[in-house]
Design a protein around this motif. Structure first.
Motif: not given
Ligand code: C2O
Ligand code: CU
Length: 465
Positions: A40-46, A52-56, A178-179
């Motif tokens: 898991p990681t947190r990234i700002k997509l926009a 922040s989005s909770d991505l994998w 966020a996602l």
């Protein structure tokens, strides 16, 4: 769902400024050992203003690191699973040793949380490929688990800085930017066109800018990593020619088709661009209102004519049509689609009993993997798949471990040799025949790469003995 910058217009402007001169990440695998940590990681997509989005992701970045190796080299990747659920990695488009194909439940057991798995394979063909999660792909790929895999020709065709990799993905963001995780698995998506996003990134960025020098040849490798979106582009708008499909180099550059070039989910297209003047250009998605995906800034160069480029094709086995075996594949189901009696996990079901399984689509009236393969081929046998799309939607059919040629569309034979593909689009109501030599022993998936369709039934397998 349309692509729009409605909610994020201000932040995207800021992103453009900071994303200038993006250079492509390159992970030359010097000792050939690569570690991919799925977690898991947190990234700002926009943009900074968005949540922040909770991505994998692999190694905390989506796309994951670019793996770049030479043709014929051995690739060793250790997958470390830091996710809260099992996973595996598929090396999409590689004619790989079956045990390394990464299909959980078919070629390996899914790698449990906390476990590791060592992938070790040889890449026989140069070209543009990618890797992605292949356990619950509809969920894990939507969260960011994918990356580019580039196999270089023995003699590089382009200068190092002239080989650009653009991984395209559409994300579904909620109103905070966020996602949107809540809509993962939505029945509406699964029964219609799949999960479509409303926010498009290239290499994880909003409209990255690339700097090119006029007069010099560039290779632009496009990888569609969307769960389900078919991207439409018009490379003629910037005088690009096509040099490869799905990793396989054409014998010579080709003019793009008039109008739209469609890139289905999982498909790749390599473009050749020689910017002729100091005119900037953009890569646009044109299925709706033109939507800028990436910007190219052209600076003055020398007027010297570029060196002649030498294109070398991979050596793929030629289908022997005279001795081919014909296998029929009927696609049914989905919203507004026909559905009769369907076999699922060995049981024949219909109506509500079938709907209760959560499956929605079928190949030859079988939903998802059955005990028996769709067909078993002897090694070296040519198979012609006769595909009928009797559904209301387009599909992106992918053969694992094998590249094919499309030999017929809508009953019309395609003369001569058509390009190699590992994934092809088939529109609603269309028929197509594809031919390939089953030369790679093992159990191989054949599925729709609209990942929701695959999860909901459009998934089968074949065996090469
Ligand atoms: Cu790119 Cu079975 O997948
Ligand atoms: Cu599909």
């Amino acid at each position: 769902m349309g692509l729009t910058r409605r909610h994020f217009i201000a932040s995207s402007a800021a992103m453009v400024a900071t994303a200038s001169a993006l250079t492509v990440r390159q992970t030359f695998a010097v000792d050939r050992k690569i570690e991919l940590i799925a977690g898991p990681t947190r990234i700002k997509l926009a943009g900074e203003a968005a949540a922040s989005s909770d991505l994998w992701a692999y190694n905390a970045s989506s796309p994951g690191p670019q793996i770049r190796v030479g043709r014929g080299e051995r690739v060793q990747v250790r997958l470390i699973n830091n996710l809260p659920e099992p996973t595996s990695i598929h090396w999409h488009g590689i004619r790989i040793d079956n045990a390394m194909d990464g299909v959980s439940g078919l070629t390996q057991a899914a790698v449990a949380p906390g476990d590791v798995f060592d992938y070790d394979f040889v890449v026989p063909d140069a070209g543009t490929y990618w890797y992605h999660a292949h356990n619950k792909s509809w969920d894990q790929v939507a969260r960011g688990l994918y990356g580019p895999l580039i196999v270089e020709e023995e003699v590089p065709v382009f200068e190092p800085g002239h080989d650009l990799v653009l991984v395209l993905d559409d994300w579904r963001l909620d109103n905070s930017g966020a996602l949107d995780l809540e809509s993962l698995g939505s029945l509406m998506d699964w029964s219609h066109a799949g999960r479509l996003g409303n926010w498009l990134t290239v290499n994880g960025q909003d409209v990255p800018k690339f700097k090119l020098t006029a007069g010099e040849p560039y290779r632009i490798r496009l990888i569609n990593a969307c769960n389900a979106r078919i991207l439409a582009i018009d490379p003629a708008r910037f005088d690009a020619r096509i040099i490869a499909y799905d990793g396989q180099m054409l014998a010579a550059p080709e003019a793009p088709p008039d109008g739209q070039l469609l890139i289905g989910p999982a498909q790749r297209v390599d473009l050749l661009v020689v910017p002729s003047s100091k005119v900037d250009f953009a890569l646009e998605e044109i299925s709706g209102d033109p939507f800028v995906m990436a910007a190219f800034e052209v600076t003055e160069g020398s007027d010297q004519a570029p060196d002649i480029l030498h294109f070398v094709t991979n050596d793929l086995p030629q289908p022997n049509l005279a001795a081919a075996r014909l296998i029929r594949l009927d696609m049914t189901g989905g919203a507004m689609g026909r559905m009769g009696q369907i076999t699922y996990k060995g049981k024949v079901l219909s109506g509500q009993d079938f709907r209760d399984t959560g499956q929605l689509w079928a190949f030859n009236n079988v939903a998802n993997l059955a005990e028996a393969p769709l067909f078993a081929a002897s090694r070296g046998e040519t198979i012609v798949l006769n595909v009928h799309n009797d559904t209301a939607f387009a599909h992106a059919m992918h053969t694992h471990g094998h590249h094919f040629r499309i030999i017929e569309r809508q009953g019309v034979k395609i003369d001569g040799t058509s390009p190699w593909h590992d994934t092809f689009l088939i529109a609603s109501g269309e028929t197509a025949k594809i031919a390939f030599v089953c030369d790679n022993p093992g159990k191989w998936l054949l599925h729709c790469h609209m990942l929701e369709h695959a999860a909901a039934g459009m998934n089968t397998w074949f065996e090469v003995l």
